[in-house]
Design a protein around this motif. Structure first.
Motif, short mmCIF file in Angstrom:
data_model
loop_
_atom_site.label_atom_id
_atom_site.label_comp_id
_atom_site.label_asym_id
_atom_site.label_seq_id
_atom_site.Cartn_x
_atom_site.Cartn_y
_atom_site.Cartn_z
N GLU A 191 184.51 -15.83 88.26
CA GLU A 191 184.07 -16.75 87.19
C GLU A 191 184.42 -16.17 85.83
O GLU A 191 184.72 -16.89 84.89
N VAL A 192 184.35 -14.82 85.72
CA VAL A 192 184.62 -14.16 84.45
C VAL A 192 186.13 -14.09 84.22
O VAL A 192 186.65 -14.55 83.21
N ASP A 193 186.84 -13.49 85.18
CA ASP A 193 188.29 -13.33 85.08
C ASP A 193 188.78 -12.84 86.45
O ASP A 193 188.40 -11.75 86.88
N PRO A 194 189.64 -13.62 87.13
CA PRO A 194 190.09 -13.22 88.48
C PRO A 194 190.75 -11.85 88.51
O PRO A 194 190.78 -11.20 89.54
N GLN A 195 191.29 -11.41 87.36
CA GLN A 195 191.92 -10.09 87.32
C GLN A 195 190.91 -9.01 87.71
O GLN A 195 191.24 -8.01 88.36
N PHE A 196 189.62 -9.21 87.29
CA PHE A 196 188.62 -8.19 87.56
C PHE A 196 188.34 -8.07 89.06
O PHE A 196 188.12 -6.97 89.56
N SER A 197 188.33 -9.20 89.77
CA SER A 197 188.07 -9.08 91.21
C SER A 197 189.26 -8.42 91.90
O SER A 197 189.10 -7.69 92.87
N LYS A 198 190.46 -8.65 91.37
CA LYS A 198 191.64 -7.93 91.92
C LYS A 198 191.48 -6.43 91.67
O LYS A 198 191.78 -5.60 92.54
N ASN A 199 190.99 -6.09 90.46
CA ASN A 199 190.85 -4.66 90.14
C ASN A 199 189.89 -3.95 91.09
O ASN A 199 190.15 -2.82 91.51
N ILE A 200 188.77 -4.60 91.44
CA ILE A 200 187.82 -3.91 92.33
C ILE A 200 188.44 -3.75 93.72
O ILE A 200 188.31 -2.70 94.35
N ARG A 201 189.17 -4.78 94.18
CA ARG A 201 189.83 -4.63 95.50
C ARG A 201 190.85 -3.50 95.46
O ARG A 201 190.92 -2.68 96.37
N ASP A 202 191.60 -3.44 94.35
CA ASP A 202 192.61 -2.38 94.22
C ASP A 202 191.96 -0.99 94.23
O ASP A 202 192.48 -0.05 94.83
N HIS A 203 190.80 -0.89 93.56
CA HIS A 203 190.17 0.43 93.49
C HIS A 203 189.56 0.86 94.82
O HIS A 203 189.58 2.05 95.16
N ILE A 204 189.03 -0.11 95.55
CA ILE A 204 188.51 0.23 96.88
C ILE A 204 189.66 0.69 97.77
O ILE A 204 189.54 1.67 98.52
N ASP A 205 190.79 0.01 97.63
CA ASP A 205 191.98 0.40 98.39
C ASP A 205 192.48 1.79 97.95
O ASP A 205 192.86 2.63 98.77
N LYS A 206 192.41 2.02 96.63
CA LYS A 206 192.88 3.30 96.10
C LYS A 206 192.02 4.47 96.62
O LYS A 206 192.53 5.55 96.89
N VAL A 207 190.73 4.21 96.74
CA VAL A 207 189.84 5.25 97.29
C VAL A 207 190.30 5.63 98.69
O VAL A 207 190.35 6.80 99.06
N LEU A 208 190.66 4.60 99.49
CA LEU A 208 191.12 4.90 100.85
C LEU A 208 192.44 5.67 100.81
O LEU A 208 192.65 6.60 101.58
N THR A 260 193.78 7.52 98.26
CA THR A 260 193.90 8.80 97.53
C THR A 260 192.72 9.74 97.75
O THR A 260 192.75 10.87 97.30
N ASP A 261 191.63 9.25 98.39
CA ASP A 261 190.50 10.10 98.77
C ASP A 261 189.93 10.90 97.58
O ASP A 261 189.77 12.13 97.66
N PRO A 262 189.62 10.22 96.45
CA PRO A 262 189.11 10.96 95.29
C PRO A 262 187.65 11.38 95.49
O PRO A 262 186.95 10.83 96.34
N PHE A 263 187.23 12.32 94.67
CA PHE A 263 185.79 12.66 94.60
C PHE A 263 185.22 11.72 93.53
O PHE A 263 185.50 11.85 92.34
N HIS A 264 184.40 10.77 94.00
CA HIS A 264 183.94 9.65 93.18
C HIS A 264 182.46 9.84 92.84
O HIS A 264 181.66 10.08 93.75
N VAL A 265 182.08 9.74 91.57
CA VAL A 265 180.66 9.88 91.20
C VAL A 265 180.18 8.66 90.42
O VAL A 265 180.91 7.68 90.26
N SER A 266 178.94 8.72 89.94
CA SER A 266 178.28 7.53 89.38
C SER A 266 177.84 7.77 87.94
O SER A 266 177.26 8.81 87.63
N ALA A 267 178.11 6.80 87.09
CA ALA A 267 177.70 6.90 85.68
C ALA A 267 176.97 5.64 85.26
O ALA A 267 177.59 4.58 85.16
N ASN A 268 175.65 5.75 85.08
CA ASN A 268 174.84 4.60 84.67
C ASN A 268 174.06 4.88 83.40
O ASN A 268 173.92 4.01 82.55
N THR A 269 173.51 6.08 83.33
CA THR A 269 172.44 6.31 82.37
C THR A 269 172.95 6.83 81.03
O THR A 269 173.57 7.88 80.96
#
Ligand SMILES: Cc1cc2nc3c(=O)[nH]c(=O)nc-3n(C[C@H](O)[C@H](O)[C@H](O)COP(=O)(O)OP(=O)(O)OC[C@H]3O[C@@H](n4cnc5c(N)ncnc54)[C@H](O)[C@@H]3O)c2cc1C
Length: 503
Positions: free
Chosen positions: A120-137, A139-148
């Protein structure tokens, strides 16, 4: 694809600006306060290749070998596999490490579920999340979390104070977004990337905001600074503080001093609806691995307390057995929630397999909210000797050794050296600076307790008890109105029986 420990070490030697105790760190892989955790993370990578562990730690997909922790969950068995792999890591390292990737990568799967919102916002963004999930598979990066964010004065909107108190976009360019601000991120100084997104925020009626931005941050990006709290490793001898010296996961204030985020790494931008969605569903998957750490912590408390009371012959006392039973009830409560959340797993809106949400979130509250009481029971069972026992040096020094051997040898099976080791372990588990830090980590690292309860409120099926009481009390149908939900919450009664979840 799976990396090796050596490849991981090489990747984080990228000249990043890491500071600890007021000094710039030359090499994060060899600095004494980071090295223990870098070594453990490297060990996890190497376990994916080692003949004895690779069958549990990795799996085959499309002709590639990938990490089990990174696998998108489609069936119940995927959750058993993840649970088994995490257990294997914790057994191999002999303690608890939480922010090592498997506990954070699932945050991206929540956004995978939100592709409708992103479209609804921009279809490019949903492509980006799919690409990044694929990239994790791939390239096997060490992935952490940033919220606060530091957040500043919560009674004021960010625009009425230093605007950097919350991370925000300062400029759009052809190459991507320029962002400013800061985030607290455990392990960021020695990780590859962080899923960076807004903290819990009250967007009011605003549909758009410069603060509503989510992206994958390459932690080697220019203009990032990593200001770390002082580590526990190396402060005191490892023999006296065995956990502090091996398992401290260093927390970092990551400064974004006008950092370029390439467009392909932007997962949402400006739309507060997308930011609200990710907040409401963030821990849908990642809470599982987080709660699993509490189970191991409970095992460590039970083991330390039981060894102590057996050493001293106190395990025959009924009152002592009751306290041990309380620890076992806590442990099995967590175990039951984790196990049931897999057995009653649910299909997500994006077609993935989520642990049963109500059981997972209630399990997280049980595990985190009772931890301090359980630590206190374990501390009580270990007795005051955990905090009055002299250090190893005194057990070895010629003048003091005979006395300590005499008073710390309990019987033929429990000689002074084993008793000293057990008391040092229990002190570091329950009493030390590190022990207090771990308690606080379990309290806050996946948001504050009020957010844990909010997740329970949003995912418990309130309509079941309401309907039962409506029928039992003979109330009319009119009293039933659907429970108000936030965007992204699952529909009520949307759970499947065990048979349906196996497909
Ligand atoms: C050891 C440790 C590691 C961490 N690692 C990470 C990490 O890797 N990545 C990351 O992003 N963050 C991390 N955090 C940060 C963590 O997520 C935050 O500490 C947590 O979300 C609480 O935010 P705060 O510290 O700003 O507390 P505050 O927002 O100041 O809240 C303090 C207290 O105020 C009350 N309160 C505040 N707001 C509300 C509200 N709306 N409703 C009801 N009560 C409220 C609650 O009692 C709350 O506990 C870590 C924290 C710790 C302690």
């Amino acid at each position: 694809m799976i990396r090796t420990g050596a490849e991981y070490r090489e990747a984080i030697r990228d000249g990043r600006a890491v500071y600890i105790a007021g000094e710039r760190v030359k090499d994060v892989t060899t600095h004494p306060m980071f090295k223990p955790l870098v070594d453990i993370r490297a060990q996890i990578y190497d376990m994916q290749h080692a003949p004895a562990s690779r069958a549990v730690m990795s799996h085959q997909q499309d002709g590639e070998t990938n990490a089990v922790g990174n696998k998108l969950p489609f069936i119940q068995a995927d959750w058993w596999d993840k649970r088994r792999a995490t257990d294997m890591v914790l057994e191999a390292v002999g303690g608890i490490v939480t922010r090592v990737g498997d506990e954070t990568v699932g945050e991206m799967w929540s956004l995978f579920d939100g592709q409708d919102v992103l479209n609804e916002v921009d279809p490019q963004f949903s492509k980006n999340i799919r690409d990044h999930i694929d990239k994790v598979l791939r390239t096997d990066p060490f992935h952490v979390s940033a919220n606060t964010d530091p957040k500043g004065d919560r009674s004021k909107p960010p625009q009425e104070q230093d605007p950097d108190m919350l991370l925000h976009v300062v400029k759009e360019t052809d190459a991507g977004l320029i962002v400013r601000g800061a985030k607290y991120e455990t392990a960021a100084a020695y990780a590859d990337q962080a899923f960076t997104k807004p903290t819990i925020a009250n967007w009011g009626n605003e549909a758009y905001s410069d603060y509503a931005v989510g992206f994958i941050c390459d932690l080697g990006s220019p203009n990032l600074k990593f200001i770390c709290r002082t580590g526990f490793a190396g402060r005191a001898p490892a023999e006296d503080y065995p956990l502090s010296n091996r398992f401290d996961e260093v927390d970092t204030l990551v400064i974004f001093d006008n950092v370029l985020i390439p467009w392909e790494n932007v997962l949402f931008y400006r739309h507060t609806k997308a930011a609200s969605f990710i907040r409401a569903t963030l821990h849908r998957y990642s809470a599982f691995a987080f709660v699993q750490r509490n189970l191991k912590l409970a095992d460590m408390m039970i083991g330390a307390a039981l060894f102590n009371v057996r050493q001293t012959g106190l395990d025959k006392q009924q009152a002592v057995q009751e306290k041990l039973a309380q620890l076992a009830v806590y442990r099995e409560g967590i175990n039951a929630h984790l196990t049931a959340s897999i057995t009653l797993a649910e299909r997500s809106p994006g077609g993935l397999m989520m642990p049963n949400q109500s059981l997972l979130y209630t399990g997280r509250v049980l595990a985190c909210s009772q931890l301090h009481e359980m630590m206190h029971i374990a501390r009580e069972l270990c007795g005051g000797q955990i905090c009055v026992t002299p250090d190893k040096a005194a057990f070895e020094a010629a003048e003091t050794k005979p006395w300590l051997d005499k008073f710390y040898s309990v019987n033929d099976d429990w000689v002074a050296e084993d008793r000293r080791k057990l008391l040092a372990f229990a002190r570091d588990l329950l009493n030390s600076d590190y022990a207090g830090h771990r308690l606080t980590f379990q309290l806050f690292a996946q948001s504050a307790p009020f957010a844990h309860l909010a997740a329970v409120y949003r995912n418990f099926d309130w309509d079941g008890p309401l309907d039962f009481v409506r029928k039992s009390a003979g109330l009319s149908d009119k009293v039933m109105s659907p429970t108000a939900r936030l965007p992204g919450d699952r529909a009520v009664n949307q759970w499947f029986g065990p048979d349906e979840t196996k497909a």
